[in-house]
Write an enzyme that holds these catalytic residues in place. Structure first.
Site, PDB file in Angstrom:
ATOM      1  N   ASP A 129       0.873  -1.176   0.000  1.00 52.58           N
ATOM      2  CA  ASP A 129       0.000   0.000   0.000  1.00 52.58           C
ATOM      3  C   ASP A 129       0.910   1.226   0.000  1.00 52.58           C
ATOM      4  O   ASP A 129       2.119   1.118   0.236  1.00 52.58           O
ATOM      5  CB  ASP A 129      -0.891  -0.007   1.256  1.00 52.58           C
ATOM      6  CG  ASP A 129      -1.779   1.228   1.359  1.00 52.58           C
ATOM      7  OD1 ASP A 129      -2.435   1.577   0.361  1.00 52.58           O
ATOM      8  OD2 ASP A 129      -1.805   1.881   2.422  1.00 52.58           O
ATOM      9  N   SER A 130       0.301   2.389  -0.204  1.00 52.49           N
ATOM     10  CA  SER A 130       1.076   3.623  -0.138  1.00 52.49           C
ATOM     11  C   SER A 130       1.548   3.908   1.289  1.00 52.49           C
ATOM     12  O   SER A 130       2.489   4.676   1.487  1.00 52.49           O
ATOM     13  CB  SER A 130       0.219   4.785  -0.624  1.00 52.49           C
ATOM     14  OG  SER A 130      -0.962   4.862   0.153  1.00 52.49           O
TER      15      SER A 130
ATOM     16  N   TYR B 288      -0.759   8.500  -2.464  1.00 58.91           N
ATOM     17  CA  TYR B 288      -0.813   8.258  -3.901  1.00 58.91           C
ATOM     18  C   TYR B 288      -2.042   8.929  -4.526  1.00 58.91           C
ATOM     19  O   TYR B 288      -2.112   9.088  -5.734  1.00 58.91           O
ATOM     20  CB  TYR B 288      -0.961   6.752  -4.189  1.00 58.91           C
ATOM     21  CG  TYR B 288       0.277   5.892  -4.034  1.00 58.91           C
ATOM     22  CD1 TYR B 288       1.452   6.376  -3.456  1.00 58.91           C
ATOM     23  CD2 TYR B 288       0.265   4.578  -4.489  1.00 58.91           C
ATOM     24  CE1 TYR B 288       2.562   5.550  -3.326  1.00 58.91           C
ATOM     25  CE2 TYR B 288       1.374   3.758  -4.374  1.00 58.91           C
ATOM     26  CZ  TYR B 288       2.520   4.246  -3.788  1.00 58.91           C
ATOM     27  OH  TYR B 288       3.613   3.424  -3.672  1.00 58.91           O
ATOM     28  N   GLY B 289      -3.016   9.238  -3.673  1.00 60.56           N
ATOM     29  CA  GLY B 289      -4.362   9.550  -4.140  1.00 60.56           C
ATOM     30  C   GLY B 289      -4.510  10.753  -5.050  1.00 60.56           C
ATOM     31  O   GLY B 289      -5.515  10.878  -5.743  1.00 60.56           O
TER      32      GLY B 289
ATOM     33  N   CYS C 105      -4.195  -1.441  -2.010  1.00 59.09           N
ATOM     34  CA  CYS C 105      -4.372   0.003  -2.182  1.00 59.09           C
ATOM     35  C   CYS C 105      -5.352   0.171  -3.339  1.00 59.09           C
ATOM     36  O   CYS C 105      -5.114  -0.344  -4.436  1.00 59.09           O
ATOM     37  CB  CYS C 105      -3.020   0.630  -2.526  1.00 59.09           C
ATOM     38  SG  CYS C 105      -3.106   2.368  -2.970  1.00 59.09           S
ATOM     39  N   ASN C 106      -6.450   0.856  -3.065  1.00 56.08           N
ATOM     40  CA  ASN C 106      -7.446   1.048  -4.122  1.00 56.08           C
ATOM     41  C   ASN C 106      -6.895   1.902  -5.254  1.00 56.08           C
ATOM     42  O   ASN C 106      -7.191   1.669  -6.425  1.00 56.08           O
ATOM     43  CB  ASN C 106      -8.695   1.718  -3.550  1.00 56.08           C
ATOM     44  CG  ASN C 106      -9.506   0.782  -2.685  1.00 56.08           C
ATOM     45  OD1 ASN C 106     -10.454   0.167  -3.143  1.00 56.08           O
ATOM     46  ND2 ASN C 106      -9.121   0.638  -1.423  1.00 56.08           N
ATOM     47  N   THR C 107      -6.106   2.917  -4.895  1.00 61.76           N
ATOM     48  CA  THR C 107      -5.586   3.826  -5.915  1.00 61.76           C
ATOM     49  C   THR C 107      -4.673   3.061  -6.876  1.00 61.76           C
ATOM     50  O   THR C 107      -4.796   3.177  -8.100  1.00 61.76           O
ATOM     51  CB  THR C 107      -4.821   4.986  -5.237  1.00 61.76           C
ATOM     52  OG1 THR C 107      -5.655   5.544  -4.220  1.00 61.76           O
ATOM     53  CG2 THR C 107      -4.444   6.052  -6.224  1.00 61.76           C
TER      54      THR C 107
ATOM     55  N   GLU D  90      -3.585   9.016   8.754  1.00 70.04           N
ATOM     56  CA  GLU D  90      -2.132   8.910   8.974  1.00 70.04           C
ATOM     57  C   GLU D  90      -1.708   9.771  10.172  1.00 70.04           C
ATOM     58  O   GLU D  90      -0.705   9.499  10.817  1.00 70.04           O
ATOM     59  CB  GLU D  90      -1.356   9.305   7.700  1.00 70.04           C
ATOM     60  CG  GLU D  90      -1.583   8.370   6.505  1.00 70.04           C
ATOM     61  CD  GLU D  90      -0.560   7.225   6.372  1.00 70.04           C
ATOM     62  OE1 GLU D  90       0.511   7.291   6.994  1.00 70.04           O
ATOM     63  OE2 GLU D  90      -0.866   6.247   5.648  1.00 70.04           O
TER      64      GLU D  90
ATOM     65  N   CYS E 154     -10.954   2.878  -0.051  1.00 66.45           N
ATOM     66  CA  CYS E 154      -9.565   3.238   0.233  1.00 66.45           C
ATOM     67  C   CYS E 154      -9.198   2.445   1.477  1.00 66.45           C
ATOM     68  O   CYS E 154      -9.984   2.408   2.434  1.00 66.45           O
ATOM     69  CB  CYS E 154      -9.440   4.739   0.501  1.00 66.45           C
ATOM     70  SG  CYS E 154      -7.805   5.221   1.121  1.00 66.45           S
ATOM     71  N   THR E 155      -8.049   1.798   1.453  1.00 67.27           N
ATOM     72  CA  THR E 155      -7.726   0.893   2.560  1.00 67.27           C
ATOM     73  C   THR E 155      -7.397   1.639   3.861  1.00 67.27           C
ATOM     74  O   THR E 155      -7.278   1.007   4.909  1.00 67.27           O
ATOM     75  CB  THR E 155      -6.581  -0.064   2.172  1.00 67.27           C
ATOM     76  OG1 THR E 155      -5.476   0.704   1.693  1.00 67.27           O
ATOM     77  CG2 THR E 155      -7.033  -1.033   1.099  1.00 67.27           C
ATOM     78  N   HIS E 156      -7.259   2.944   3.795  1.00 67.86           N
ATOM     79  CA  HIS E 156      -7.112   3.715   5.039  1.00 67.86           C
ATOM     80  C   HIS E 156      -8.455   3.902   5.760  1.00 67.86           C
ATOM     81  O   HIS E 156      -8.488   4.101   6.967  1.00 67.86           O
ATOM     82  CB  HIS E 156      -6.558   5.117   4.750  1.00 67.86           C
ATOM     83  CG  HIS E 156      -5.083   5.172   4.489  1.00 67.86           C
ATOM     84  ND1 HIS E 156      -4.505   4.647   3.365  1.00 67.86           N
ATOM     85  CD2 HIS E 156      -4.081   5.716   5.211  1.00 67.86           C
ATOM     86  CE1 HIS E 156      -3.196   4.871   3.402  1.00 67.86           C
ATOM     87  NE2 HIS E 156      -2.913   5.521   4.520  1.00 67.86           N
TER      88      HIS E 156
HETATM   89  N1  DGL Z   1      -4.744   3.471   0.926  1.00 68.73           N
HETATM   90  C1  DGL Z   1      -4.754   3.890  -0.407  1.00 68.73           C
HETATM   91  C2  DGL Z   1      -5.988   3.474  -1.185  1.00 68.73           C
HETATM   92  O1  DGL Z   1      -6.567   2.458  -0.859  1.00 68.73           O
HETATM   93  C3  DGL Z   1      -4.333   5.240  -0.828  1.00 68.73           C
HETATM   94  C4  DGL Z   1      -4.103   6.335   0.049  1.00 68.73           C
HETATM   95  C5  DGL Z   1      -3.218   7.344  -0.618  1.00 68.73           C
HETATM   96  O2  DGL Z   1      -2.032   7.064  -0.684  1.00 68.73           O
HETATM   97  O3  DGL Z   1      -3.709   8.381  -1.084  1.00 68.73           O
HETATM   98  O4  DGL Z   1      -6.365   4.120  -2.134  1.00 68.73           O
END
Ligand code: DGL
Length: 285
Positions: free
Chosen positions: A24-25, A56-57, A87-89, A166, A198-200
């Site tokens: 993931d990011s 990454y978003g 990571c979804n992105t 974060e 988003c996994t966060h």
């Molecule tokens: N956790 C990541 C996702 O699922 C991205 C968060 C990010 O880096 O912007 O998209």
């Protein structure tokens, strides 16, 4: 551009006992690791959080593809037998490129998240929240409509959620205000299911649920991603034997305070964290 594939080189250990490479990011992908540990306790996991380059978003497809191939190179150097893009992105923008470039099998989180939503919805109106890049890619719309062509999808970017997570502001009036500001239009659109794309975001699950109320189901990709990985390992004959897989965690920047919060919340028992530099990918013209 193509990543080296050291997994294709002779590995020091038998294929099934090699780890699953997860990335993931940042630390968000640990929510997927928790589901993998629960469903597949015998599998060893090597997790890479690209904390030097999070988030990454807001980044472009070209950049996210490059990061993804670079990290895949690192995970394959760890002899990963399969890759999980937690990571979804990165799934939305780079999974096809990864699957074209690397022979080691991989799964992402968007198909599994869409599956969870289609299973949960009764009225067919589904909300999806994610980073700007994920939402702009329309990957969830495609995945949802491929599974259930008549669903109505309300997608919304919530770029402030990742920095709040974060920062560790999981229970905070500022976070509650941001949740209210972003999610009021979705709640008012009459959705009965919200995908945390988003996994966060699962770290904000309780506060989001509190705001949306019990009528709206909240789903994420983690459990279905673990199921998809289990199917893949079975298909490829790569299931590990034992019952106590290891978890190794590496980051591209020294850990911040939130790693400890995430570790405690998810009960992962993360010990020492390694620091890794990501190598640039080989360019092939
Ligand atoms: N956790 C990541 C996702 O699922 C991205 C968060 C990010 O880096 O912007 O998209």
């Amino acid at each position: 551009m193509s990543a080296p594939d050291p997994a294709m080189e002779p590995s020091p250990t038998a294929p099934a006992s090699r780890p699953i490479g997860v990335f993931d990011s940042g630390v968000g992908g640990l929510t997927v690791v928790a589901a993998l540990r629960e469903l597949l306790p015998g599998e060893s996991i090597f997790y890479l959080g690209d904390t030097a380059r999070v988030p990454y978003g807001g980044k472009s497809r070209a950049t996210i593809e490059r990061y993804t191939l670079e990290i895949a190179g690192l995970l394959l150097a760890e002899h990963a037998k399969a890759l999980v893009v937690a990571c979804n992105t990165a799934t939305a923008l780079a999974l096809p490129r990864l699957q074209e470039s690397v022979r080691t099998p991989s799964v992402g989180v968007i198909g599994p998240g869409a599956q969870a939503a289609v299973e949960a919805t009764k009225c067919g109106r589904i909300g999806v929240i994610g980073t700007r890049a994920t939402i702009a890619s329309r990957a969830y719309e495609r995945a949802l409509q491929a599974l259930a062509p008549t669903v109505e999808v309300h997608a919304l970017a919530c770029p402030l959620f990742v920095p709040l997570v974060e920062e560790g502001w999981l229970e905070d009036p500022v976070t509650d205000a941001v949740i209210e500001r972003y999610l009021t239009p979705l709640r008012d659109a009459g959705i009965d299911t919200l995908v945390l794309g988003c996994t966060h975001y699962p770290f904000l699950h309780e506060r989001i649920a509190r705001f949306l109320g019990p009528e709206i189901a909240i789903v994420d990709s983690a459990r279905n991603c673990a199921v998809a990985l289990k199917d893949l390992l079975e298909r490829e004959g790569l299931v590990a034997g034992g019952s106590a897989g290891r978890l190794e965690v590496a980051l591209t920047d020294p850990p911040g305070a939130f790693l400890g919060v995430a570790n405690a919340r998810l009960g992962l028992g993360i010990g020492q964290v390694q620091e890794r530099a990501v190598q640039g990918v080989q360019r092939m013209s």
